[in-house]
Structure formats: structure tokens, C-alpha cells
Design an enzyme around this catalytic site. Structure first.
Site, PDB file in Angstrom:
ATOM      1  NE  ARG A  50     -29.328  20.117   5.315  1.00 28.95           N
ATOM      2  CZ  ARG A  50     -29.436  21.289   4.749  1.00 28.95           C
ATOM      3  NH1 ARG A  50     -28.428  21.789   4.093  1.00 28.95           N
ATOM      4  NH2 ARG A  50     -30.567  21.962   4.826  1.00 28.95           N
ATOM      5  CG  ASP A 159     -22.127  23.175  -9.136  1.00 25.52           C
ATOM      6  OD1 ASP A 159     -22.742  24.253  -9.042  1.00 25.52           O
ATOM      7  OD2 ASP A 159     -22.008  22.374  -8.176  1.00 25.52           O
TER       8      ASP A 159
HETATM    9  C1  LIG Z   1     -26.971  28.573  -4.720  1.00 22.15           C
HETATM   10  S1  LIG Z   1     -26.216  27.791  -6.118  1.00 22.15           S
HETATM   11  C2  LIG Z   1     -25.938  29.196  -7.168  1.00 22.15           C
HETATM   12  C3  LIG Z   1     -26.265  28.892  -8.614  1.00 22.15           C
HETATM   13  C4  LIG Z   1     -26.137  30.093  -9.570  1.00 22.15           C
HETATM   14  N1  LIG Z   1     -24.793  30.608  -9.597  1.00 22.15           N
HETATM   15  C5  LIG Z   1     -27.108  31.180  -9.203  1.00 22.15           C
HETATM   16  O1  LIG Z   1     -26.730  32.202  -8.624  1.00 22.15           O
HETATM   17  O2  LIG Z   1     -28.312  31.000  -9.459  1.00 22.15           O
HETATM   18  C6  LIG Z   1     -24.571  27.462  -5.468  1.00 22.15           C
HETATM   19  C7  LIG Z   1     -23.796  26.424  -6.277  1.00 22.15           C
HETATM   20  O3  LIG Z   1     -22.421  26.479  -5.870  1.00 22.15           O
HETATM   21  C8  LIG Z   1     -21.900  25.176  -5.891  1.00 22.15           C
HETATM   22  N2  LIG Z   1     -20.708  25.134  -5.034  1.00 22.15           N
HETATM   23  C9  LIG Z   1     -20.628  25.177  -3.676  1.00 22.15           C
HETATM   24  N3  LIG Z   1     -19.358  25.074  -3.261  1.00 22.15           N
HETATM   25  C10 LIG Z   1     -18.594  24.991  -4.394  1.00 22.15           C
HETATM   26  C11 LIG Z   1     -17.195  24.863  -4.635  1.00 22.15           C
HETATM   27  N4  LIG Z   1     -16.297  24.786  -3.624  1.00 22.15           N
HETATM   28  N5  LIG Z   1     -16.768  24.806  -5.914  1.00 22.15           N
HETATM   29  C12 LIG Z   1     -17.662  24.872  -6.945  1.00 22.15           C
HETATM   30  N6  LIG Z   1     -18.994  24.981  -6.788  1.00 22.15           N
HETATM   31  C13 LIG Z   1     -19.451  25.037  -5.519  1.00 22.15           C
HETATM   32  C14 LIG Z   1     -23.060  24.315  -5.374  1.00 22.15           C
HETATM   33  O4  LIG Z   1     -22.906  22.959  -5.764  1.00 22.15           O
HETATM   34  C15 LIG Z   1     -24.275  25.004  -6.020  1.00 22.15           C
HETATM   35  O5  LIG Z   1     -24.657  24.384  -7.217  1.00 22.15           O
END
Ligand SMILES: C[S@@+](CC[C@H](N)C(=O)[O-])C[C@H]1O[C@@H](n2cnc3c(N)ncnc32)[C@H](O)[C@@H]1O
Length: 291
Positions: A50, A159
Site C-alpha cells: 500500500r 471518522d
Molecule cells: C471498519 S469501519 C467501521 C464502520 C462502522 N463503525 C461499522 O462497524 O460498520 C472502521 C472505520 O474507522 C475509521 N478509523 C480508523 N482509525 C480511526 C481513528 N484513529 N479515528 C477515527 N476513525 C478511525 C476508518 O476510517 C473506518 O471508516
């Protein structure tokens, strides 16, 4: 390692030899410091692949230079692309649907008359990805309280990834993505969008405010929240970062408020003194007269 010549997209012939352990550790340390991400050694290949793509996209000479750009803190576009590349945005409407049942049964139904009389309800969808989670919360609220948009009821959805927040705000979903929405809710709360897609109607979107927020950084909100959904996000973080996050959530929940986390996550550490298990991956903030 240096990537001296650009490689074609999708090139799969990179080996670990192209990406030294020291470089991996440097990237992992930055990801941990800036975002709480825990990049394990066994992810080295995928991290390399990546990063190599980002190096090409940003016409950077090599990974070491790209790391210096990230560490300088002055390269917003590169930082955003980096976090996007290392996290997944997989989500769906009414994912882990038992949480929405608990939310409706234990928070909404007992509070109906108060909410209708103007009592405050605040929900936070932390790590909301493209918006399906806060929209599911909104539909569940509107199902019980059709006039919710006129009351003191709000959902904050945050997010870290600005591109993802932009998609959440646009809120257009193809047919295959809306299949998880119960048919009655589909009928009540969706409207046709462009290109054969579907959009939550104005009642749903008016309950939700989207914002960019790094869960590992400072939070401007003071709370208290009645419910926090932070599901399938902490899984990316190392244990100390997770433990801090649980404690920070506990501090922002009102007594009796609920925390919903992902199916493979568990609250651990000092937060367990304030958060009691209240169902599958659900925790309730204890009633504490001192706070
Ligand atoms: C797998 S998705 C989960 C979405 C939703 N909560 C669900 O369970 O369906 C994880 C999300 O966490 C966000 N994320 C990852 N690290 C983060 C951080 N340090 N602060 C805020 N959001 C974060 C990512 O951008 C992504 O959109």
C-alpha cells in the site's frame, strides 16, 4: 529501500527484501503515534504494497522520503491517503443488528415521553465510515419518534478519513447496500437518488451531523452522550490505545448510557470500573452519584 522507478498499478512482485525491517518499524511507529494503529510484523507485506502505491501516486522518490513527509505533519493529502490505505471502511446498514434492538428497547422506549417533551438525546457514531451506522440509528429513532427531527435529538457521526466523511454526507447507496435495511424502514425512510441509487430522506439526514475526528487526538465534544457506537474501529488500535479510548468513552457517557463495540472487541483496563457488561458487546456506564 528506494523505489527508484515507478511500478505499474497492481504490481504484485514486491518482496519483503524491498522494504527493510527498519523502514517497517518507522512506518509502524508513525502509524501508532499519529493514529493509534497497531501494525503487526505479519502485515509487513500488505503495508509495503500500500505504501508503494502511495509513493507512486504522490510521485515521491521512495518510501523513506514518503515517511519524512508524513512525519513533518505538513502534508495533509499524504496523511489522509496514508490513513485511508491502512484502514478498511467496511460497514453496512444495521450491522450487528442486536445493538439497534438494545438501543431502542433500553434507551428509546423507556425515555419516550421525556424525549417527546423535549428531553435531550445525544448519540455518537465514532468511526462511522460511509454513514450506514448513524443512518441506522436515525431510522430506529424515527421509527419510534417520527417527529424526532423537531426535538432535542442529535447524532454526531465522526471518522478520521475526510474522503469517507464526504461520501457519508453525500449519502447515496446502491441497491445492494440497502438490502440490510428492514423493508418497512426502506419504504418509510429511503428515496430514489441519482443513477438508480437510494438516499435516506431528509428526516434521517437532519438528525445527523458529520465531522472529521481522529479518535486518538483531542475531542472537542463535552458530552454527555446517551449512547456511543464505536464498532470495528478499536480493533486497529494497540491495547494501551484501546484502554485509553474505553476510559475516554466512559467519561463522556451519562450514567446509564450505553457503549456499543464491535463483535471482536472487548472493553478492558480501568474503564471496566465504570462500564458494566449489558449484553453482547454492549456496556452500560455505571450510575455514580460522585460524577
Ligand atoms: C471498519 S469501519 C467501521 C464502520 C462502522 N463503525 C461499522 O462497524 O460498520 C472502521 C472505520 O474507522 C475509521 N478509523 C480508523 N482509525 C480511526 C481513528 N484513529 N479515528 C477515527 N476513525 C478511525 C476508518 O476510517 C473506518 O471508516
Amino acid at each position: 529501500m528506494t523505489l527508484t522507478a515507478p511500478r505499474p498499478p497492481g504490481d504484485q512482485d514486491r518482496s519483503d527484501a524491498d522494504f527493510s525491517d527498519a523502514e517497517f518499524r518507522r512506518v509502524a511507529a508513525f502509524a501508532q503515534r499519529a493514529y493509534g494503529l497497531a501494525l503487526q510484523e505479519n502485515k509487513k507485506q500488505v503495508v509495503h504494497s500500500r505504501l508503494a502505491r502511495l509513493v507512486q501516486d504522490f510521485r515521491c522518490p521512495d518510501i523513506a522520503t514518503f515517511c519524512s513527509w508524513l512525519e513533518s505533519g505538513n502534508c495533509q493529502a499524504e496523511l489522509e491517503a496514508f490513513i485511508s490505505a491502512l484502514t478498511t471502511n467496511v460497514t453496512s446498514f444495521f450491522r450487528e443488528s442486536h445493538h439497534f434492538d438494545i438501543f431502542a428497547e433500553e434507551l428509546l422506549k423507556p425515555g419516550l415521553s421525556g424525549l417527546r417533551a423535549g428531553q435531550r438525546l445525544r448519540v455518537w457514531s465514532a468511526g462511522c465510515s460511509t454513514g450506514q451506522e448513524p443512518c441506522s440509528v436515525a431510522m430506529r429513532i424515527l421509527d419510534l419518534i417520527p417527529e424526532a427531527a423537531k426535538l432535542n435529538i442529535r447524532i454526531l457521526a465522526t471518522d478520521i478519513d475526510p474522503a469517507i466523511i464526504a461520501k457519508a454526507r453525500a449519502a447515496t447507496y446502491p441497491e445492494e447496500e440497502i438490502r440490510g435495511i428492514p423493508p418497512a424502514f426502506r419504504k418509510s425512510f429511503l428515496q430514489p437518488g441519482s443513477g438508480g441509487k437510494f438516499m435516506p430522506d431528509a428526516r434521517v439526514s437532519s438528525l445527523i451531523r458529520y465531522a472529521e475526528l481522529n479518535l486518538v487526538g483531542d475531542w472537542p465534544m463535552r458530552g454527555p452522550f446517551d449512547a456511543i457506537f464505536c464498532r470495528n474501529v478499536a480493533i486497529y488500535f494497540d491495547k494501551p490505545t484501546q484502554a485509553r479510548l474505553w476510559s475516554r468513552f466512559a467519561a463522556l457517557l451519562r450514567p446509564g448510557g450505553l457503549l456499543f463495540i464491535g463483535h471482536s472487541e472487548r472493553v478492558a483496563g480501568p474503564a471496566l470500573e465504570e462500564l458494566l457488561s449489558a449484553g453482547i458487546t454492549t456496556y452500560r456506564r455505571i450510575q455514580d452519584p460522585k460524577r
